[in-house]
Design a protein around this motif. Structure first.
Motif, mmCIF file in Angstrom:
data_model
loop_
_atom_site.group_PDB
_atom_site.id
_atom_site.type_symbol
_atom_site.label_atom_id
_atom_site.label_comp_id
_atom_site.label_asym_id
_atom_site.label_seq_id
_atom_site.Cartn_x
_atom_site.Cartn_y
_atom_site.Cartn_z
ATOM 1 N N MET A 175 -4.440 -6.519 84.008
ATOM 2 C CA MET A 175 -3.829 -5.570 83.092
ATOM 3 C C MET A 175 -3.468 -6.287 81.792
ATOM 4 S SD MET A 175 -0.863 -3.002 84.161
ATOM 5 C CE MET A 175 0.202 -2.298 82.987
ATOM 6 N N ALA A 176 -3.843 -5.711 80.698
ATOM 7 C CA ALA A 176 -3.595 -6.328 79.387
ATOM 8 C C ALA A 176 -2.123 -6.219 79.004
ATOM 9 C CB ALA A 176 -4.460 -5.663 78.321
ATOM 10 N N ALA A 177 -1.623 -7.271 78.418
ATOM 11 C CA ALA A 177 -0.227 -7.257 77.944
ATOM 12 C C ALA A 177 -0.128 -6.394 76.697
ATOM 13 C CB ALA A 177 0.231 -8.675 77.640
ATOM 14 N N GLN A 178 0.928 -5.606 76.605
ATOM 15 C CA GLN A 178 1.117 -4.761 75.436
ATOM 16 C C GLN A 178 1.741 -5.570 74.314
ATOM 17 O OE1 GLN A 178 3.438 -1.360 76.519
ATOM 18 N NE2 GLN A 178 1.660 -0.258 77.279
ATOM 19 N N LYS A 179 1.239 -5.378 73.120
ATOM 20 C CA LYS A 179 1.774 -6.057 71.942
ATOM 21 C C LYS A 179 3.008 -5.294 71.464
ATOM 22 C CE LYS A 179 0.348 -7.786 67.471
ATOM 23 N NZ LYS A 179 -0.721 -7.857 66.503
ATOM 24 N N LYS A 180 4.143 -5.964 71.413
ATOM 25 C CA LYS A 180 5.376 -5.309 70.969
ATOM 26 C C LYS A 180 5.491 -5.401 69.463
ATOM 27 C CE LYS A 180 8.110 -5.608 75.081
ATOM 28 N NZ LYS A 180 9.431 -5.816 75.618
ATOM 29 N N ARG A 181 5.862 -4.299 68.859
ATOM 30 C CA ARG A 181 6.045 -4.234 67.415
ATOM 31 C C ARG A 181 7.494 -4.560 67.085
ATOM 32 N NH1 ARG A 181 4.543 1.127 63.982
ATOM 33 N NH2 ARG A 181 5.995 0.740 62.317
ATOM 34 N N GLU A 182 7.681 -5.312 66.015
ATOM 35 C CA GLU A 182 9.027 -5.643 65.558
ATOM 36 C C GLU A 182 9.790 -4.358 65.242
ATOM 37 O OE1 GLU A 182 10.581 -8.659 64.839
ATOM 38 O OE2 GLU A 182 8.921 -9.719 65.772
ATOM 39 N N PRO A 183 11.085 -4.297 65.560
ATOM 40 C CA PRO A 183 11.875 -3.110 65.195
ATOM 41 C C PRO A 183 11.900 -2.936 63.678
ATOM 42 C CG PRO A 183 13.151 -4.612 66.590
ATOM 43 C CD PRO A 183 11.872 -5.292 66.249
ATOM 44 N N ARG A 184 11.683 -1.717 63.240
ATOM 45 C CA ARG A 184 11.659 -1.434 61.806
ATOM 46 C C ARG A 184 12.910 -0.693 61.397
ATOM 47 N NH1 ARG A 184 7.339 -2.282 58.799
ATOM 48 N NH2 ARG A 184 5.586 -3.173 59.891
ATOM 49 N N LYS A 185 13.378 -0.992 60.196
ATOM 50 C CA LYS A 185 14.556 -0.336 59.640
ATOM 51 C C LYS A 185 14.096 0.550 58.493
ATOM 52 C CE LYS A 185 18.811 -1.307 57.165
ATOM 53 N NZ LYS A 185 19.574 -2.313 56.445
ATOM 54 N N LEU A 186 14.391 1.846 58.558
ATOM 55 C CA LEU A 186 14.069 2.744 57.451
ATOM 56 C C LEU A 186 14.899 2.334 56.250
ATOM 57 C CD1 LEU A 186 13.860 6.246 59.144
ATOM 58 C CD2 LEU A 186 12.000 4.847 58.268
ATOM 59 N N LEU A 187 14.270 2.263 55.084
ATOM 60 C CA LEU A 187 14.970 1.743 53.927
ATOM 61 C C LEU A 187 14.950 2.698 52.741
ATOM 62 C CD1 LEU A 187 16.474 -0.923 53.551
ATOM 63 C CD2 LEU A 187 14.430 -1.859 52.525
ATOM 64 N N GLY A 188 13.768 3.067 52.248
ATOM 65 C CA GLY A 188 13.671 3.947 51.089
ATOM 66 C C GLY A 188 14.264 3.333 49.840
ATOM 67 N N ARG A 189 14.091 2.039 49.665
ATOM 68 C CA ARG A 189 14.711 1.311 48.545
ATOM 69 C C ARG A 189 13.677 0.873 47.512
ATOM 70 N NH1 ARG A 189 18.229 -4.188 49.322
ATOM 71 N NH2 ARG A 189 18.538 -4.594 47.125
ATOM 72 N N LYS A 190 14.057 0.958 46.239
ATOM 73 C CA LYS A 190 13.194 0.542 45.142
ATOM 74 C C LYS A 190 12.989 -0.973 45.199
ATOM 75 C CE LYS A 190 14.909 1.614 41.215
ATOM 76 N NZ LYS A 190 15.363 1.888 39.858
ATOM 77 N N ALA A 191 11.747 -1.402 44.930
ATOM 78 C CA ALA A 191 11.418 -2.829 44.916
ATOM 79 C C ALA A 191 10.305 -3.051 43.889
ATOM 80 C CB ALA A 191 10.977 -3.282 46.301
ATOM 81 N N TRP A 192 9.909 -4.297 43.725
ATOM 82 C CA TRP A 192 8.832 -4.650 42.801
ATOM 83 C C TRP A 192 7.860 -5.565 43.497
ATOM 84 C CZ3 TRP A 192 13.745 -3.762 41.422
ATOM 85 C CH2 TRP A 192 13.963 -2.892 40.349
ATOM 86 N N ILE A 193 6.592 -5.409 43.149
ATOM 87 C CA ILE A 193 5.589 -6.365 43.587
ATOM 88 C C ILE A 193 5.119 -7.110 42.355
ATOM 89 C CG2 ILE A 193 4.856 -5.054 45.611
ATOM 90 C CD1 ILE A 193 2.367 -4.263 43.970
ATOM 91 N N THR A 194 4.840 -8.372 42.528
ATOM 92 C CA THR A 194 4.288 -9.165 41.434
ATOM 93 C C THR A 194 2.931 -9.683 41.855
ATOM 94 O OG1 THR A 194 5.555 -11.083 42.186
ATOM 95 C CG2 THR A 194 6.470 -9.838 40.367
ATOM 96 N N LEU A 195 2.037 -9.705 40.905
ATOM 97 C CA LEU A 195 0.664 -10.133 41.114
ATOM 98 C C LEU A 195 0.358 -11.288 40.185
ATOM 99 C CD1 LEU A 195 -0.817 -6.539 40.737
ATOM 100 C CD2 LEU A 195 0.022 -7.567 42.831
#
Length: 83
Positions: A1-21
């Motif tokens: 039986m294959a092991a299930q990959k657990k996803r990290e707990p996520r926190k809903l945020l809805g916050r403004k941020a910036w990405i830089t390239l």
């Protein structure tokens, strides 16, 4: 039986941020929809044109933020993992 990959707990945020390239240039505003210790889901216009690597910050200062790798893109959303 294959092991299930657990996803990290996520926190809903809805916050403004910036990405830089391009080594700190071209700051673009986005919204961090949710976040975990491993990555985040962001909403940004033109997500399909994002490069494979970028920096995500909650301040417009290009010296701050976390290096990310884009792992998926869909419409105006993208998933990034912290590297």
């Amino acid at each position: 039986m294959a092991a299930q990959k657990k996803r990290e707990p996520r926190k809903l945020l809805g916050r403004k941020a910036w990405i830089t390239l391009d080594g700190g240039f071209a700051a673009r505003q986005c919204v961090v929809h949710d976040i975990s210790s491993a990555g985040a889901k962001i909403r940004i216009e033109g997500a399909a044109s994002l490069p494979a690597r970028l920096k995500l910050a909650f301040a417009r200062d290009a010296r701050t933020g976390r290096a990310c790798q884009v792992v998926w893109r869909r419409d105006n959303s993208a998933g990034v993992k912290f590297v």
